[in-house]
Design a protein around this motif. Structure first.
Motif, short mmCIF file in Angstrom:
data_model
loop_
_atom_site.label_atom_id
_atom_site.label_comp_id
_atom_site.label_asym_id
_atom_site.label_seq_id
_atom_site.Cartn_x
_atom_site.Cartn_y
_atom_site.Cartn_z
N GLU A 104 -3.01 -7.04 -5.91
CA GLU A 104 -1.65 -7.15 -6.46
C GLU A 104 -1.62 -6.72 -7.92
OE1 GLU A 104 0.09 -10.78 -3.67
OE2 GLU A 104 -0.82 -11.23 -5.63
N GLY A 105 -2.67 -7.04 -8.66
CA GLY A 105 -2.72 -6.66 -10.07
C GLY A 105 -2.88 -5.16 -10.27
N ALA A 106 -3.56 -4.51 -9.34
CA ALA A 106 -3.83 -3.08 -9.47
C ALA A 106 -2.72 -2.20 -8.89
CB ALA A 106 -5.15 -2.73 -8.78
N TRP A 107 -1.87 -2.77 -8.04
CA TRP A 107 -0.84 -1.99 -7.34
C TRP A 107 0.17 -1.41 -8.32
CZ3 TRP A 107 -0.37 -0.14 -2.58
CH2 TRP A 107 0.89 0.22 -2.08
N ARG A 108 0.46 -0.10 -8.19
CA ARG A 108 1.39 0.55 -9.12
C ARG A 108 2.47 1.37 -8.39
NH1 ARG A 108 -0.67 -2.49 -11.89
NH2 ARG A 108 -1.64 -2.26 -13.94
N ASN A 109 2.55 1.27 -7.08
CA ASN A 109 3.53 2.08 -6.35
C ASN A 109 4.95 1.69 -6.75
OD1 ASN A 109 5.33 2.73 -3.86
ND2 ASN A 109 3.44 3.85 -3.48
N ARG A 110 5.79 2.69 -6.97
CA ARG A 110 7.15 2.43 -7.46
C ARG A 110 8.18 2.30 -6.35
NH1 ARG A 110 7.88 6.56 -12.61
NH2 ARG A 110 6.23 5.68 -13.93
N ARG A 111 7.82 2.70 -5.14
CA ARG A 111 8.80 2.70 -4.06
C ARG A 111 8.84 1.38 -3.30
NH1 ARG A 111 9.89 4.86 1.27
NH2 ARG A 111 7.68 5.06 1.77
N LEU A 112 7.73 0.66 -3.28
CA LEU A 112 7.69 -0.60 -2.54
C LEU A 112 6.59 -1.48 -3.08
CD1 LEU A 112 6.10 0.15 0.97
CD2 LEU A 112 5.84 1.60 -1.00
N THR A 113 6.68 -2.76 -2.78
CA THR A 113 5.68 -3.71 -3.24
C THR A 113 4.47 -3.67 -2.31
OG1 THR A 113 6.52 -5.51 -1.86
CG2 THR A 113 7.53 -5.23 -4.04
N LEU A 114 3.36 -4.25 -2.77
CA LEU A 114 2.18 -4.32 -1.92
C LEU A 114 2.47 -5.15 -0.68
CD1 LEU A 114 -0.80 -3.71 -1.41
CD2 LEU A 114 -1.39 -5.72 -2.77
N ALA A 115 3.22 -6.23 -0.84
CA ALA A 115 3.57 -7.07 0.31
C ALA A 115 4.32 -6.26 1.37
CB ALA A 115 4.40 -8.27 -0.14
N GLN A 116 5.24 -5.40 0.94
CA GLN A 116 5.97 -4.54 1.89
C GLN A 116 5.03 -3.55 2.56
OE1 GLN A 116 8.92 -3.12 -0.98
NE2 GLN A 116 10.53 -3.96 0.32
N ALA A 117 4.09 -3.01 1.80
CA ALA A 117 3.15 -2.03 2.36
C ALA A 117 2.25 -2.67 3.41
CB ALA A 117 2.30 -1.43 1.24
N LEU A 118 1.93 -3.95 3.21
CA LEU A 118 1.02 -4.64 4.12
C LEU A 118 1.71 -5.16 5.38
CD1 LEU A 118 -1.04 -6.78 1.56
CD2 LEU A 118 -1.71 -4.63 2.62
N ASP A 119 3.03 -5.33 5.31
CA ASP A 119 3.75 -6.00 6.40
C ASP A 119 4.31 -4.99 7.39
OD1 ASP A 119 5.09 -7.69 8.04
OD2 ASP A 119 6.52 -8.40 6.55
N PHE A 120 3.71 -4.89 8.55
CA PHE A 120 4.18 -4.01 9.61
C PHE A 120 5.30 -4.64 10.43
CE2 PHE A 120 -0.23 -2.12 9.50
CZ PHE A 120 0.16 -0.88 9.08
N SER A 121 5.45 -5.95 10.32
CA SER A 121 6.32 -6.66 11.27
C SER A 121 7.79 -6.58 10.91
CB SER A 121 5.91 -8.13 11.37
OG SER A 121 6.05 -8.77 10.10
N GLU A 122 8.12 -6.25 9.66
CA GLU A 122 9.51 -6.24 9.22
C GLU A 122 10.08 -4.83 9.32
OE1 GLU A 122 12.94 -7.03 8.59
OE2 GLU A 122 11.67 -8.81 8.34
N PRO A 123 11.00 -4.58 10.27
CA PRO A 123 11.53 -3.22 10.46
C PRO A 123 12.24 -2.66 9.24
CG PRO A 123 12.09 -4.67 12.31
CD PRO A 123 11.53 -5.55 11.24
N SER A 124 12.78 -3.55 8.39
CA SER A 124 13.53 -3.06 7.22
C SER A 124 12.61 -2.54 6.12
CB SER A 124 14.42 -4.18 6.66
OG SER A 124 13.62 -5.26 6.21
N ASN A 125 11.32 -2.85 6.21
CA ASN A 125 10.39 -2.36 5.19
C ASN A 125 10.23 -0.85 5.30
OD1 ASN A 125 9.92 -4.86 4.11
ND2 ASN A 125 7.95 -5.18 5.12
N PRO A 126 10.13 -0.16 4.17
CA PRO A 126 9.95 1.29 4.21
C PRO A 126 8.63 1.66 4.88
CG PRO A 126 10.52 0.53 1.98
CD PRO A 126 10.19 -0.68 2.79
N THR A 127 8.62 2.82 5.53
CA THR A 127 7.38 3.35 6.10
C THR A 127 6.56 3.98 4.98
OG1 THR A 127 8.49 3.85 8.17
CG2 THR A 127 6.41 4.97 7.77
N ILE A 128 5.28 3.69 4.95
CA ILE A 128 4.43 4.33 3.94
C ILE A 128 3.57 5.39 4.60
CG2 ILE A 128 4.39 2.20 2.60
CD1 ILE A 128 1.35 2.07 3.26
#
Length: 416
Positions: free
Chosen positions: A382-406
């Motif tokens: 979490e400290g190293a994550w720098r992506n501007r389009r989505l959070t690390l939690a969103q990137a890790l979560d496959f179960s939520e359809p509303s999360n952006p595709t990475i």
């Protein structure tokens, strides 16, 4: 042809470049190419091709440098020949791990480029290296920036559709990395009419456009684009694509398209096909770069994520397989220790390392005897994550359809 014969032929060219090239050289040249262009093309194929793997990068660079020196000012086609050689030099520098030197060579190529096509090729590769390095760049930059206006060839790059497509594709990629999805859509709209034509060396632009479609959830169109690139890669002679450089060369594009398509199949629930394509991508990466190159670690991360998604979909577990893949990926990526300081300093492949560490942490957190290690790993990611389009939690979560595709782009080693 034997290695000694190839070297002898090249030596004759380097010593007397204005002599008629051997018939073998002319046979592989494109129609309409001048004598200097044919000579330069053969030098590039030799220096960057399979033969040089049995010699040294220093020898390959010597061939390119001597060729550029001897072909300079040699009449019609000599400027184009030197441009080809300079692009190839930047690729060789990049392959040798000298990214900054490759950037400087690409800037120099832009300055002396004989035509818009060369300027766009150098700019495309330069932007690719800036993206790979995680440097701040704006999509407002263009191939004409920092180029001496006196050497322009009468037609602007924007007047040539295939070059405009390449430029829009890179700008869209930059916008995605900057988290500016609306701007990325504008550039993608400018790509729509030109994508998939398979001409004018636009395969890398096709991959970028396909990745945009993939990110916004247009899987059917992304599938068409990826499959078109892969079909073109099977049909074409990659050695003929000389107006590309660094991480935008055909081999990198083929790897990128294969890996991105594997990810798309995984996101579509087609796990058997996904495993096939991701395995192909892993083989390509190992063949091109060696088993311990960071790009192998990038593909391994994608393979592990496929197994994670498959396990979630099937209600099964593949903890040991995933853990082994993430551990190997982090080893190849040379990830720093989670106890080390300086996480906020420049770190190559930061996006991918953060993602792999975050995924690995989730596996540890569900094992009662390893929760403490998982918490430390999660905190690091979490400290190293720098992506501007989505959070690390969103990137890790496959179960939520509303999360952006990475999408992981192997060319630039970044998460879109």
């Amino acid at each position: 042809m034997a290695m000694s014969s190839i070297r002898s032929a090249l030596a004759r060219v380097l010593i007397a470049p204005k002599l008629r090239a051997p018939r073998r050289f002319a046979a592989t040249a494109a129609a309409g190419d001048t004598q200097p262009e044919r000579v330069a093309a053969e030098m590039v194929r030799y220096a960057l091709g399979g033969a040089v793997r049995r010699s040294s990068p220093e020898e390959a660079m010597w061939i390119l440098e001597q060729g550029a020196s001897n072909l300079q000012g040699g009449g019609e086609g000599s400027a184009e020949a030197v441009g080809m050689l300079m692009l190839a030099m930047s690729t060789l520098l990049y392959r040798s791990g000298r990214r900054q030197d490759a950037m400087e060579k690409l800037k120099a190529t832009q300055q002396v480029a004989p035509s818009a096509a060369f300027r766009v090729a150098a700019w495309e590769a330069l932007m690719g290296l800036h993206m790979e390095a995680g440097q701040e760049i704006s999509y407002s930059v263009s191939p004409n920036d920092s180029v001496d206006l006196s050497i322009k060839d009468g037609s602007k790059w924007s007047d040539q559709d295939h070059l405009k497509f390449r430029v829009n594709a890179i700008k869209g990629l930059i916008a995605l990395l900057n988290g500016e999805t609306e701007s990325a859509q504008l550039f993608a709209d400018g790509c729509r009419d030109f994508a998939g034509r398979g001409k004018h060396q636009t395969e890398s632009a096709d991959v970028s456009y396909g990745e945009y479609l993939h990110c916004v959830g247009d899987f059917p169109m992304a599938t068409q684009v990826y499959e078109g690139v892969l079909e073109a890669a099977r049909m074409e002679d990659k050695s003929g694509n000389l107006l590309t450089a660094a991480n935008m060369i055909p081999e990198e594009v083929s790897l990128g398209a294969t890996c991105s398509y594997g990810q798309l199949l995984s996101h579509s629930g087609k796990f058997g096909e996904a495993e096939d394509y991701l395995t192909r991508a892993l083989q390509k990466a190992e063949e091109q770069f060696g088993a311990n190159h960071p790009k192998v670690g990038i593909v391994l991360t994608c393979v592990a994520r496929m197994y994670k998604l498959k396990a979630k979909s099937e209600g099964s577990s593949s903890i040991m397989v995933q853990e082994g893949l993430y551990r190997r990926a982090l080893e190849v990526l040379k990830a720093p220790s989670i106890n080390s300081e300086g996480t906020n300093k420049h770190l190559d492949w930061r996006d991918i390392i953060s993602l792999a560490r975050g995924e690995y942490a989730e596996l540890l957190l569900i094992q009662s005897n390893r929760k403490a290690e998982g918490e430390r790993m999660k905190e690091w990611a979490e400290g190293a994550w720098r992506n501007r389009r989505l959070t690390l939690a969103q990137a890790l979560d496959f179960s939520e359809p509303s999360n952006p595709t990475i999408v992981v782009d192997t060319r630039i080693g970044r998460i879109l």
